[in-house]
Design a protein around this motif. Structure first.
Motif, PDB file in Angstrom:
ATOM      1  N   LEU A   2     -23.168 -16.381  37.502  1.00 31.92           N
ATOM      2  CA  LEU A   2     -23.507 -16.313  36.074  1.00 31.92           C
ATOM      3  C   LEU A   2     -22.400 -15.569  35.325  1.00 31.92           C
ATOM      4  O   LEU A   2     -21.815 -14.620  35.865  1.00 31.92           O
ATOM      5  CB  LEU A   2     -24.844 -15.571  35.890  1.00 31.92           C
ATOM      6  CG  LEU A   2     -26.076 -16.370  36.327  1.00 31.92           C
ATOM      7  CD1 LEU A   2     -27.271 -15.433  36.550  1.00 31.92           C
ATOM      8  CD2 LEU A   2     -26.423 -17.441  35.287  1.00 31.92           C
ATOM      9  N   ASP A   3     -22.150 -15.987  34.101  1.00 28.92           N
ATOM     10  CA  ASP A   3     -21.061 -15.402  33.323  1.00 28.92           C
ATOM     11  C   ASP A   3     -21.494 -14.043  32.747  1.00 28.92           C
ATOM     12  O   ASP A   3     -22.354 -13.977  31.858  1.00 28.92           O
ATOM     13  CB  ASP A   3     -20.704 -16.389  32.192  1.00 28.92           C
ATOM     14  CG  ASP A   3     -19.497 -15.925  31.405  1.00 28.92           C
ATOM     15  OD1 ASP A   3     -19.209 -14.710  31.407  1.00 28.92           O
ATOM     16  OD2 ASP A   3     -18.845 -16.786  30.782  1.00 28.92           O
ATOM     17  N   HIS A   4     -20.890 -12.977  33.270  1.00 27.83           N
ATOM     18  CA  HIS A   4     -21.283 -11.624  32.866  1.00 27.83           C
ATOM     19  C   HIS A   4     -20.840 -11.302  31.442  1.00 27.83           C
ATOM     20  O   HIS A   4     -21.301 -10.331  30.862  1.00 27.83           O
ATOM     21  CB  HIS A   4     -20.711 -10.603  33.852  1.00 27.83           C
ATOM     22  CG  HIS A   4     -21.371 -10.658  35.194  1.00 27.83           C
ATOM     23  ND1 HIS A   4     -22.058  -9.604  35.743  1.00 27.83           N
ATOM     24  CD2 HIS A   4     -21.479 -11.670  36.086  1.00 27.83           C
ATOM     25  CE1 HIS A   4     -22.542  -9.964  36.918  1.00 27.83           C
ATOM     26  NE2 HIS A   4     -22.210 -11.210  37.146  1.00 27.83           N
TER      27      HIS A   4
ATOM     28  N   GLY B  33     -28.094 -30.492  32.338  1.00 29.06           N
ATOM     29  CA  GLY B  33     -28.497 -30.764  33.722  1.00 29.06           C
ATOM     30  C   GLY B  33     -29.015 -29.568  34.490  1.00 29.06           C
ATOM     31  O   GLY B  33     -28.989 -29.572  35.725  1.00 29.06           O
ATOM     32  N   VAL B  34     -29.518 -28.549  33.790  1.00 35.32           N
ATOM     33  CA  VAL B  34     -30.112 -27.411  34.507  1.00 35.32           C
ATOM     34  C   VAL B  34     -31.359 -26.946  33.739  1.00 35.32           C
ATOM     35  O   VAL B  34     -31.360 -26.919  32.509  1.00 35.32           O
ATOM     36  CB  VAL B  34     -29.088 -26.252  34.678  1.00 35.32           C
ATOM     37  CG1 VAL B  34     -28.529 -25.739  33.366  1.00 35.32           C
ATOM     38  CG2 VAL B  34     -29.679 -25.106  35.486  1.00 35.32           C
TER      39      VAL B  34
ATOM     40  N   ALA C 241     -25.788 -22.302  37.780  1.00 31.01           N
ATOM     41  CA  ALA C 241     -25.276 -21.203  36.942  1.00 31.01           C
ATOM     42  C   ALA C 241     -24.087 -21.689  36.120  1.00 31.01           C
ATOM     43  O   ALA C 241     -23.954 -21.364  34.932  1.00 31.01           O
ATOM     44  CB  ALA C 241     -24.872 -20.025  37.829  1.00 31.01           C
ATOM     45  N   THR C 242     -23.231 -22.504  36.744  1.00 32.91           N
ATOM     46  CA  THR C 242     -22.042 -23.005  36.035  1.00 32.91           C
ATOM     47  C   THR C 242     -22.468 -23.886  34.848  1.00 32.91           C
ATOM     48  O   THR C 242     -21.918 -23.778  33.747  1.00 32.91           O
ATOM     49  CB  THR C 242     -21.160 -23.827  37.027  1.00 32.91           C
ATOM     50  OG1 THR C 242     -20.917 -22.994  38.168  1.00 32.91           O
ATOM     51  CG2 THR C 242     -19.847 -24.243  36.410  1.00 32.91           C
ATOM     52  N   ARG C 243     -23.482 -24.722  35.092  1.00 32.59           N
ATOM     53  CA  ARG C 243     -23.969 -25.574  33.985  1.00 32.59           C
ATOM     54  C   ARG C 243     -24.571 -24.726  32.861  1.00 32.59           C
ATOM     55  O   ARG C 243     -24.383 -25.014  31.678  1.00 32.59           O
ATOM     56  CB  ARG C 243     -25.029 -26.557  34.508  1.00 32.59           C
ATOM     57  CG  ARG C 243     -24.451 -27.606  35.440  1.00 32.59           C
ATOM     58  CD  ARG C 243     -25.534 -28.573  35.902  1.00 32.59           C
ATOM     59  NE  ARG C 243     -25.020 -29.460  36.937  1.00 32.59           N
ATOM     60  CZ  ARG C 243     -25.724 -30.436  37.499  1.00 32.59           C
ATOM     61  NH1 ARG C 243     -26.975 -30.658  37.132  1.00 32.59           N
ATOM     62  NH2 ARG C 243     -25.194 -31.201  38.436  1.00 32.59           N
ATOM     63  N   LEU C 244     -25.297 -23.691  33.253  1.00 29.72           N
ATOM     64  CA  LEU C 244     -25.910 -22.831  32.228  1.00 29.72           C
ATOM     65  C   LEU C 244     -24.831 -22.074  31.449  1.00 29.72           C
ATOM     66  O   LEU C 244     -24.893 -21.995  30.208  1.00 29.72           O
ATOM     67  CB  LEU C 244     -26.890 -21.847  32.904  1.00 29.72           C
ATOM     68  CG  LEU C 244     -27.622 -20.902  31.976  1.00 29.72           C
ATOM     69  CD1 LEU C 244     -28.502 -21.659  30.976  1.00 29.72           C
ATOM     70  CD2 LEU C 244     -28.498 -19.919  32.777  1.00 29.72           C
TER      71      LEU C 244
END
Ligand SMILES: Cc1ncc(COP(=O)(O)O)c(C=O)c1O
Length: 402
Positions: free
Chosen positions: A317-319, A354-355, A389-392
């Motif tokens: 996840l992007d902090h 897609g998430v 997580a990357t899609r989000l």
């Protein structure tokens, strides 16, 4: 050993196969759904590929050959003593002394909560909750005609002074009151309530006559979980436990621990008398899994699996976008969204990307706070968690740029 237990398919593959064989979207035996190509981070379920199929099959076989009819008869209203004794021993290791007679077996922690609400509350009573809290407990409170009141809460937990003030008002109005908490690896936040705050809440509860319901279903997800509120003050607390997260939710076996008075009130109720306890056969199977020593094995494997997954999801996840604490247990990460992003918009944008993630508003009694989403790491393996997580990250960073 049956075919399902020999498979090496991932949980996601098992879900996809099950969905592919359905004749219609509703023709399913299961609660969860599946959409091809979509990574679903909403379910707080154990990984289907990691359910304790072998341990349960072996225990059922041993049980039927050694106990035969006794496993298939009506059970003792409080639940089989063999299971209650094993639970008492397990809780004794992690959490102080509990006697088998202080335990009632129930249909999961949800079944235990239902028993408590049916027998220890009346419509019109107040139930105080932390904000945020487990959203499906809120539904059960509504089913019982309880008035749900959200307490002022911070990352340290609910405010004891607010509880004191509201519980005093309830007492003056002659209304019964409960406090519902998920103090250990909470759903949705993954946090644990500190001992000092727990004691402060218990003091207020004791002074104001508030029954504390401690929903303790995530205790076994970390080998060094903090002490339960029940162990701090057994006179004030009904603690709900479960084998859903450790062994398998389909067993529908959980339990409650409380004072002799509450245990007696519940164990002698009409439902458990007429029904011969809750899910007697499944409870006996769980007792055998514990007796054989395989429970410790399964729990320890689950702890390793979930530790690896919560780390994988937290790291992916992007902090810079989300504010969150990496949890030490449980099944969830609770994400504070960037300023200006609303949870409902994030849910929609994530779905388009897609998430699937859960709208944080679900977990607030008043639905007012729209600055969070919940993501779960329990059901999917490493690569799907990272891809989810990357899609989000992408969906939310695009929203921010707009
Ligand atoms: C806090 C909490 N309580 C209870 C449950 C349901 O537990 P059980 O399967 O034991 O009824 C869940 C499941 O997601 C949960 O998160």
């Amino acid at each position: 050993m049956n075919g399902a237990s020999r498979e090496r398919a991932s949980g996601a593959e098992l879900l996809a196969r099950e969905a592919a064989h359905r004749t219609s979207p509703s023709a399913t035996d299961l609660q969860y759904g599946h959409t091809d190509g979509v990574i679903d981070l909403t379910w707080g379920h154990p990984d289907p590929s990691a359910l304790a199929t072998d341990a349960i099959a072996q225990a059922a076989e041993v049980l039927l050959s050694t106990r035969g009819w006794q496993a298939l008869s009506y059970g003792a209203p409080a639940g089989a003593m063999s299971l209650r004794a094993s639970i008492a021993e397990h809780l004794g290791h992690v959490d102080g002394v509990v006697a088998p007679d202080d335990i009632v077996i129930a249909a999961g922690s949800s079944g235990a909560l239902e028993l408590v609400l049916s027998l220890c509350a009346v419509p019109g009573d107040v139930v105080f909750v932390e904000q945020p809290t487990y959203f499906l407990a809120l539904r059960m409170f509504v089913d019982h005609g309880l008035r749900i009141v959200g307490l002022h809460s911070t990352e340290e937990g609910p405010d004891p002074e607010h509880l004191d003030q509201l519980a005093a008002e309830a007492a003056r109005a002659g209304v019964g009151s409960l406090l519902y908490l998920v103090p250990t690896y909470a759903n949705p936040t993954g946090r644990c309530l500190g001992a000092e705050r727990a004691r402060a809440l218990l003091d207020v509860a004791a002074r104001r006559g508030v029954t504390v319901i401690e929903d303790d279903v995530y205790r076994d997800t970390n080998p060094v979980a903090p002490p339960s509120m029940f162990s701090l003050d057994p006179t004030q607390v009904v603690r709900l436990g479960s084998f859903s997260k450790s062994l398998a939710p389909g067993l529908r076996v959980g339990y409650l621990t409380s004072t002799p008075a509450v245990v007696n009130r519940i164990a002698t109720c009409g439902l458990l008398d007429s029904g011969g306890g809750s899910n007697h056969f499944a409870a006996m199977v769980v007792g055998e899994v514990m007796r054989s020593g395989r429970f410790a094995e399964v729990v320890s494997a689950g702890q390793d699996r979930y530790r690896a997954r919560r780390t994988a999801l937290s790291q992916a996840l992007d902090h810079d976008l989300f504010r969150f604490d990496e949890p030490d247990g449980g099944f969830f990460v609770w994400l504070r969204l960037p300023d200006g992003c609303r949870s409902s918009d994030v849910v929609d944008a994530a779905r388009a990307g897609g998430v699937l993630v859960s709208d944080g508003r679900l977990f607030f009694a008043d639905r007012a706070d729209d600055s969070y989403v919940r993501v779960s790491f329990s059901m999917l393996e490493h690569d799907l968690l990272v891809e989810g997580a990357t899609r989000l990250n992408l969906a939310v960073s695009r929203m921010k740029r707009r």
